[in-house]
Design an enzyme around this catalytic site. Structure first.
Site, PDB file in Angstrom:
ATOM      1  N   SER A   7       0.849  -1.193   0.000  1.00 37.01           N
ATOM      2  CA  SER A   7       0.000   0.000   0.000  1.00 37.01           C
ATOM      3  C   SER A   7       0.881   1.238   0.000  1.00 37.01           C
ATOM      4  CB  SER A   7      -0.895   0.022   1.242  1.00 37.01           C
ATOM      5  OG  SER A   7      -1.415   1.324   1.405  1.00 37.01           O
ATOM      6  N   HIS A  32      -0.779  -1.427  -4.406  1.00 41.02           N
ATOM      7  CA  HIS A  32      -2.099  -1.158  -3.814  1.00 41.02           C
ATOM      8  C   HIS A  32      -2.266   0.360  -3.692  1.00 41.02           C
ATOM      9  CE1 HIS A  32      -5.599  -2.336  -1.324  1.00 41.02           C
ATOM     10  NE2 HIS A  32      -5.302  -1.268  -0.593  1.00 41.02           N
ATOM     11  N   ASP A  34      -4.600   3.328  -2.632  1.00 38.13           N
ATOM     12  CA  ASP A  34      -5.728   3.643  -1.747  1.00 38.13           C
ATOM     13  C   ASP A  34      -6.320   5.013  -2.043  1.00 38.13           C
ATOM     14  OD1 ASP A  34      -5.994   1.430   0.161  1.00 38.13           O
ATOM     15  OD2 ASP A  34      -3.961   1.975   0.804  1.00 38.13           O
ATOM     16  N   MET A  36      -9.162   7.789  -1.213  1.00 34.56           N
ATOM     17  CA  MET A  36     -10.101   8.214  -0.164  1.00 34.56           C
ATOM     18  C   MET A  36     -10.692   9.558  -0.538  1.00 34.56           C
ATOM     19  SD  MET A  36      -7.794   7.361   3.145  1.00 34.56           S
ATOM     20  CE  MET A  36      -6.928   5.794   3.308  1.00 34.56           C
ATOM     21  N   HIS A  66      -7.900   0.509  -4.691  1.00 32.67           N
ATOM     22  CA  HIS A  66      -8.863   0.296  -3.601  1.00 32.67           C
ATOM     23  C   HIS A  66      -9.631   1.603  -3.393  1.00 32.67           C
ATOM     24  CE1 HIS A  66      -9.361  -0.544   1.030  1.00 32.67           C
ATOM     25  NE2 HIS A  66     -10.516  -0.532   0.400  1.00 32.67           N
ATOM     26  N   MET A  68     -12.008   3.784  -1.592  1.00 32.53           N
ATOM     27  CA  MET A  68     -12.754   4.052  -0.351  1.00 32.53           C
ATOM     28  C   MET A  68     -13.516   5.346  -0.587  1.00 32.53           C
ATOM     29  SD  MET A  68      -9.757   2.933   2.259  1.00 32.53           S
ATOM     30  CE  MET A  68      -8.489   3.161   1.012  1.00 32.53           C
ATOM     31  N   MET A 137     -11.246  -6.006   5.015  1.00 32.61           N
ATOM     32  CA  MET A 137     -10.543  -4.974   5.783  1.00 32.61           C
ATOM     33  C   MET A 137     -10.317  -5.469   7.209  1.00 32.61           C
ATOM     34  SD  MET A 137      -9.874  -2.514   3.759  1.00 32.61           S
ATOM     35  CE  MET A 137      -9.097  -1.498   5.012  1.00 32.61           C
ATOM     36  N   GLY A 142      -9.400   4.122   6.141  1.00 34.31           N
ATOM     37  CA  GLY A 142      -9.233   5.561   6.347  1.00 34.31           C
ATOM     38  C   GLY A 142      -7.810   5.989   6.634  1.00 34.31           C
ATOM     39  N   GLY A 144      -3.458   4.418   7.363  1.00 33.35           N
ATOM     40  CA  GLY A 144      -2.496   3.336   7.556  1.00 33.35           C
ATOM     41  C   GLY A 144      -2.024   3.301   9.001  1.00 33.35           C
ATOM     42  N   GLY A 145      -1.285   2.265   9.337  1.00 35.69           N
ATOM     43  CA  GLY A 145      -0.630   2.193  10.635  1.00 35.69           C
ATOM     44  C   GLY A 145      -1.511   1.801  11.806  1.00 35.69           C
ATOM     45  N   ASP A 175      -6.396  -6.412   4.265  1.00 34.18           N
ATOM     46  CA  ASP A 175      -5.779  -5.083   4.243  1.00 34.18           C
ATOM     47  C   ASP A 175      -5.930  -4.407   5.597  1.00 34.18           C
ATOM     48  OD1 ASP A 175      -4.937  -2.534   3.549  1.00 34.18           O
ATOM     49  OD2 ASP A 175      -6.588  -2.126   2.162  1.00 34.18           O
ATOM     50  N   GLY A 176      -4.790  -4.078   6.203  1.00 35.31           N
ATOM     51  CA  GLY A 176      -4.804  -3.317   7.452  1.00 35.31           C
ATOM     52  C   GLY A 176      -4.046  -4.022   8.559  1.00 35.31           C
ATOM     53  N   GLY A 177      -2.931  -3.427   8.980  1.00 33.06           N
ATOM     54  CA  GLY A 177      -2.164  -3.992  10.089  1.00 33.06           C
ATOM     55  C   GLY A 177      -1.468  -5.297   9.758  1.00 33.06           C
ATOM     56  N   SER A 199       2.541   0.193   6.241  1.00 32.74           N
ATOM     57  CA  SER A 199       3.578   0.652   7.153  1.00 32.74           C
ATOM     58  C   SER A 199       4.620  -0.429   7.455  1.00 32.74           C
ATOM     59  CB  SER A 199       2.956   1.192   8.436  1.00 32.74           C
ATOM     60  OG  SER A 199       1.957   0.339   8.907  1.00 32.74           O
TER      61      SER A 199
HETATM   62  C1  DX5 Z   1      -6.489   1.670   5.034  1.00 31.11           C
HETATM   63  C2  DX5 Z   1      -5.936   1.302   3.679  1.00 31.11           C
HETATM   64  C3  DX5 Z   1      -4.811   0.363   3.778  1.00 31.11           C
HETATM   65  C4  DX5 Z   1      -3.629   0.891   4.546  1.00 31.11           C
HETATM   66  C5  DX5 Z   1      -2.829  -0.248   5.060  1.00 31.11           C
HETATM   67  O1  DX5 Z   1      -7.607   2.432   4.889  1.00 31.11           O
HETATM   68  O2  DX5 Z   1      -6.929   0.699   2.873  1.00 31.11           O
HETATM   69  O3  DX5 Z   1      -4.416  -0.104   2.497  1.00 31.11           O
HETATM   70  O4  DX5 Z   1      -2.821   1.727   3.795  1.00 31.11           O
HETATM   71  O5  DX5 Z   1      -1.808   0.258   5.822  1.00 31.11           O
HETATM   72  P1  DX5 Z   1      -1.129  -0.560   6.995  1.00 31.11           P
HETATM   73  O6  DX5 Z   1      -0.511  -1.768   6.387  1.00 31.11           O
HETATM   74  O7  DX5 Z   1      -0.158   0.391   7.563  1.00 31.11           O
HETATM   75  O8  DX5 Z   1      -2.236  -0.923   7.974  1.00 31.11           O
HETATM   76 ZN    ZN Z   2      -6.318  -0.384   1.018  1.00 30.45          ZN
END
Ligand code: DX5
Ligand code: ZN
Length: 217
Positions: A7, A32, A34, A36, A66, A68, A137, A142, A144-145, A175-177, A199
């Site tokens: 991402s 990826h 993202d 928003m 992706h 959002m 998800m 919304g 990262g991290g 996706d996420g963490g 991240s």
């Molecule tokens: C969150 C995004 C993710 C995000 C993942 O809304 O869709 O793609 O960037 O970031 P990490 O891996 O840091 O959780």
């Molecule tokens: Zn994403």
């Protein structure tokens, strides 16, 4: 072997081209991207002109977009024209789901559907035979991290079993963490074949090593 879709939300935007080259050279399977809109999620990230520039610099990369955003239907054509290969939108977005899947296919892209942490896996069942990617998800979309929500693991198991039962083979992504030492292995074990990481990858000193670790899962 799991595929990895970094991402770039966690990239250094002043050096976006260099960061993309780095992860592509290191073997990333996709990028990826993202998007928003400040409405579907409260943050605003980047959009069509940025994708267009990246696609110009890295035409052979696979772009995993992706969305959002509240109204994905209106933007499928523009993202496809700018280089998207996969366009994933949210089941919770406001547009008609069938019309949006059809529009993504009509512009020559692969269609993905994503669910937020509060949406049950079964909500995707009616669409599984029409999509090329599932995106679970494991954080609230919304930013990262954030910390991985373990409830995603059961969803991956449910979706993996249902796809297997119906002999469907969409990419099952999460996706996420996601990191290469704990949550990535857990998700791969639960059936995910495509891991999105921001991240944990861009923050690593040796990104190539992290990508190699993901590929081993
Ligand atoms: C969150 C995004 C993710 C995000 C993942 O809304 O869709 O793609 O960037 O970031 P990490 O891996 O840091 O959780
Ligand atoms: Zn994403």
């Amino acid at each position: 072997m799991a595929k990895i879709s970094p991402s770039i939300l966690s990239a250094d935007f002043a050096r976006l081209g260099e960061d993309c080259r780095c992860i592509l050279d290191a073997g990333a399977d996709m990028i990826h991207f993202d998007v928003m809109d400040g409405h579907f999620v409260d943050n605003i990230s980047f959009g069509i002109p940025v994708l267009k520039s990246l696609h110009k610099s890295f035409p052979d990369a696979v772009y995993d977009v992706h969305l959002m955003i509240s109204h994905p239907l209106a933007y499928c054509g523009a993202f496809a024209a700018s280089g998207a290969d996969y366009i994933t939108f949210h089941l919770e977005a406001e547009d008609d789901i069938q019309a949006t899947i059809d529009a993504i296919h009509a512009v020559g892209c692969k269609a993905g559907l994503s669910i937020k942490p509060g949406t049950p896996a079964e909500a995707l069942f009616p669409w599984l035979d029409q999509i090329e990617m599932i995106l679970v998800m494991s954080v609230e979309p919304g930013r990262g991290g954030q910390a991985f929500l373990p409830s995603a693991l059961d969803k991956l198991r449910i979706l993996s079993a249902e796809c297997h039962r119906r002999e469907l083979t969409p990419d099952l992504s999460v996706d996420g963490g996601i990191n290469d030492d704990v949550t990535g292995p857990q998700c791969a074990e639960a059936g995910a074949n495509l891991l999105v990481a921001g991240s944990a990858l861009f923050g690593a000193a040796d990104r190539a090593k992290v990508i190699e670790q993901f590929h081993r899962l």
